[in-house]
Design a protein around this motif. Structure first.
Motif, PDB file in Angstrom:
ATOM      1  N   VAL A 191       0.844  -1.195   0.000  1.00  0.00           N
ATOM      2  CA  VAL A 191       0.000   0.000   0.000  1.00  0.00           C
ATOM      3  C   VAL A 191       0.881   1.248   0.000  1.00  0.00           C
ATOM      4  O   VAL A 191       2.120   1.167   0.049  1.00  0.00           O
ATOM      5  N   PHE A 192       0.273   2.402  -0.049  1.00  0.00           N
ATOM      6  CA  PHE A 192       0.984   3.651  -0.306  1.00  0.00           C
ATOM      7  C   PHE A 192       0.804   4.602   0.866  1.00  0.00           C
ATOM      8  O   PHE A 192      -0.324   4.848   1.302  1.00  0.00           O
ATOM      9  N   ALA A 193       1.909   5.146   1.359  1.00  0.00           N
ATOM     10  CA  ALA A 193       1.869   6.021   2.535  1.00  0.00           C
ATOM     11  C   ALA A 193       2.500   7.363   2.200  1.00  0.00           C
ATOM     12  O   ALA A 193       3.724   7.503   2.220  1.00  0.00           O
ATOM     13  N   ILE A 194       1.662   8.348   1.894  1.00  0.00           N
ATOM     14  CA  ILE A 194       2.134   9.696   1.605  1.00  0.00           C
ATOM     15  C   ILE A 194       1.437  10.742   2.463  1.00  0.00           C
ATOM     16  O   ILE A 194       2.062  11.669   2.950  1.00  0.00           O
ATOM     17  N   ASP A 245      -3.738  -3.309   7.090  1.00  0.00           N
ATOM     18  CA  ASP A 245      -3.965  -4.626   7.693  1.00  0.00           C
ATOM     19  C   ASP A 245      -3.925  -5.755   6.672  1.00  0.00           C
ATOM     20  O   ASP A 245      -3.756  -6.922   7.036  1.00  0.00           O
ATOM     21  N   GLU A 246      -4.079  -5.427   5.392  1.00  0.00           N
ATOM     22  CA  GLU A 246      -4.058  -6.444   4.345  1.00  0.00           C
ATOM     23  C   GLU A 246      -2.696  -6.569   3.669  1.00  0.00           C
ATOM     24  O   GLU A 246      -2.484  -7.491   2.870  1.00  0.00           O
ATOM     25  N   ALA A 247      -1.786  -5.651   3.951  1.00  0.00           N
ATOM     26  CA  ALA A 247      -0.564  -5.522   3.163  1.00  0.00           C
ATOM     27  C   ALA A 247       0.647  -6.124   3.860  1.00  0.00           C
ATOM     28  O   ALA A 247       0.742  -6.144   5.089  1.00  0.00           O
ATOM     29  N   GLU A 248       1.588  -6.560   3.039  1.00  0.00           N
ATOM     30  CA  GLU A 248       2.866  -7.054   3.546  1.00  0.00           C
ATOM     31  C   GLU A 248       3.888  -5.914   3.664  1.00  0.00           C
ATOM     32  O   GLU A 248       4.883  -6.036   4.385  1.00  0.00           O
ATOM     33  N   ALA A 249       3.656  -4.837   2.924  1.00  0.00           N
ATOM     34  CA  ALA A 249       4.592  -3.711   2.958  1.00  0.00           C
ATOM     35  C   ALA A 249       3.860  -2.459   2.519  1.00  0.00           C
ATOM     36  O   ALA A 249       2.721  -2.502   2.039  1.00  0.00           O
TER      37      ALA A 249
END
Length: 383
Positions: free
Chosen positions: A121-124, A160-164
């Protein structure tokens, strides 16, 4: 200029629709109400190769482009099963890692992204920066052979669904004092990373989170591309996010309009179907027109992006038009159903929530208007 889809693209649409139809709107609405991931649908699409349709073939993907990925997004939504994480995991993360990642990062993450067995997922977004990316304060500093990350991210989908997650962090300052940004791949189980659920009232299968980075240590190999080149790299991923978000909106509009049209044919008042009345028919027809116009802009934007042409304005226009069309379509569908439009039996409100979210994110309509005013019309920058 050719408006005929190729046989390959028609087959792609049909195959994706066939898988999504097996699950259907009841499945999606149930998961939206319970706020649980659509894991079975994601796996089915991944097993068929559609999650990774745009990932390079050498890493297990389909070797297609954004044109194909946007078709996948549209068709699943048209069957009533939109998947928000396609916008971040497939459209942003896979594209950015494929374009800028080291060979080590590509081999580590792209095969799983292609198979649908891995999500990144993306964290900005940050609470105090909003749309002003230059004001990001989450910092990654070099300490020996490692990077140490501190800061906070806000409204991050699907942690919660992501590995990274693909993290945008400040690694310095440019000559004019703005942030020098860099991208990192951060495992979601990294020590020091705390994900706190962020409650929202909109009904979605995907949860939102606040992320706290408390001296999260990353190896040097976690850096994506060049240090300080993150701003350029981010925008390579943001256009695909806007285009696939627009495609999701067009699919939602197609789904609710089809449901409303069926209802308008079946529901009878004063001895004839309510669809015979222009007060019912015209809003649905107007929404269909707006949906088709948005779909055309999506195809143009995806076509430009896949050919390496400037696609920023077209991507923004597609996202603007599609979000407006989706909201108008859901509103017209609810109005067509009358009181039943709010009844749980008909399951329309979760689609309104998604369309309303996509009018705000990943870029709000006001910033799109700013972009078009400045870059399309040559007007002075207003912000």
């Amino acid at each position: 200029m050719d408006f005929h889809e190729s046989d390959e693209h028609r087959d792609l649409r049909a195959a994706v629709a066939a898988i999504a139809k097996r699950f259907g709107p009841d499945y999606y609405v149930e998961h939206a109400r319970s706020r649980t991931p659509c894991t079975e649908l994601w796996k089915a699409l991944g097993d068929a190769g559609f999650i990774g349709v745009s990932v390079p073939e050498e890493y297990g993907g389909g070797g297609g482009g954004l044109v194909e990925l946007s078709m996948v997004c549209e068709e699943i939504a048209a069957q009533g099963t939109p998947l928000l994480l396609l916008l971040v995991s497939a459209a942003i993360s896979a594209e950015v890692i494929a374009d800028f990642g080291s060979e080590e990062l590509k081999k580590r993450w792209l095969p799983g992204l292609a198979a649908g067995s891995t999500k990144v997922v993306f964290a900005i977004t940050e609470p105090d920066a909003g749309s002003n990316t230059h004001k990001l304060t989450t910092t990654a500093r070099r300490v020996g052979d490692e990077w140490v990350v501190t800061g906070t991210k806000h409204y991050i989908s699907g942690v919660d669904e992501a590995e990274a997650l693909l993290l945008v962090a400040r690694t310095g300052s440019t000559d004019d004092g703005t942030a020098a940004l860099s991208l990192f791949v951060v495992p979601t189980d990294a020590p020091g990373l705390v994900a706190t659920p962020l409650p929202v009232d909109v009904m979605l299968p995907e949860k939102q989170f606040v992320l706290h980075f408390d001296d999260v240590r990353l190896p040097a190999t976690a850096l994506v591309g060049e240090e300080g080149a993150g701003f350029r790299q981010v925008f390579r991923g943001l256009n695909p996010e806007r285009i696939t978000g627009a495609a999701l909106c067009v699919g939602v509009a197609r789904h609710v309009l089809a449901q409303a049209a069926r209802y308008a044919q079946e529901r009878q008042v004063w001895g004839r179907p309510i669809g015979t009345h222009q007060g019912v028919a015209h809003p649905l027809a107007k929404a269909r027109i707006e949906t088709e116009l948005a779909a055309l802009m999506i195809r143009k934007a995806a076509w430009l992006h896949d050919r390496g042409e400037p696609a920023g304005e077209a991507s923004n226009m597609a996202k603007y038009a599609a979000a407006e069309a989706a909201l108008a379509a859901v509103d017209a569908a609810v109005q067509t159903h009358g009181g039943n439009g709010l009844a749980s039996e008909y399951g329309l409100l979760p689609y309104w929530g998604l369309a309303r979210l996509l009018r705000i994110a990943p870029v709000n309509r006001e910033m799109i208007l700013n972009h078009v005013a400045q870059h399309g019309l040559g007007l002075p920058r207003s912000y």
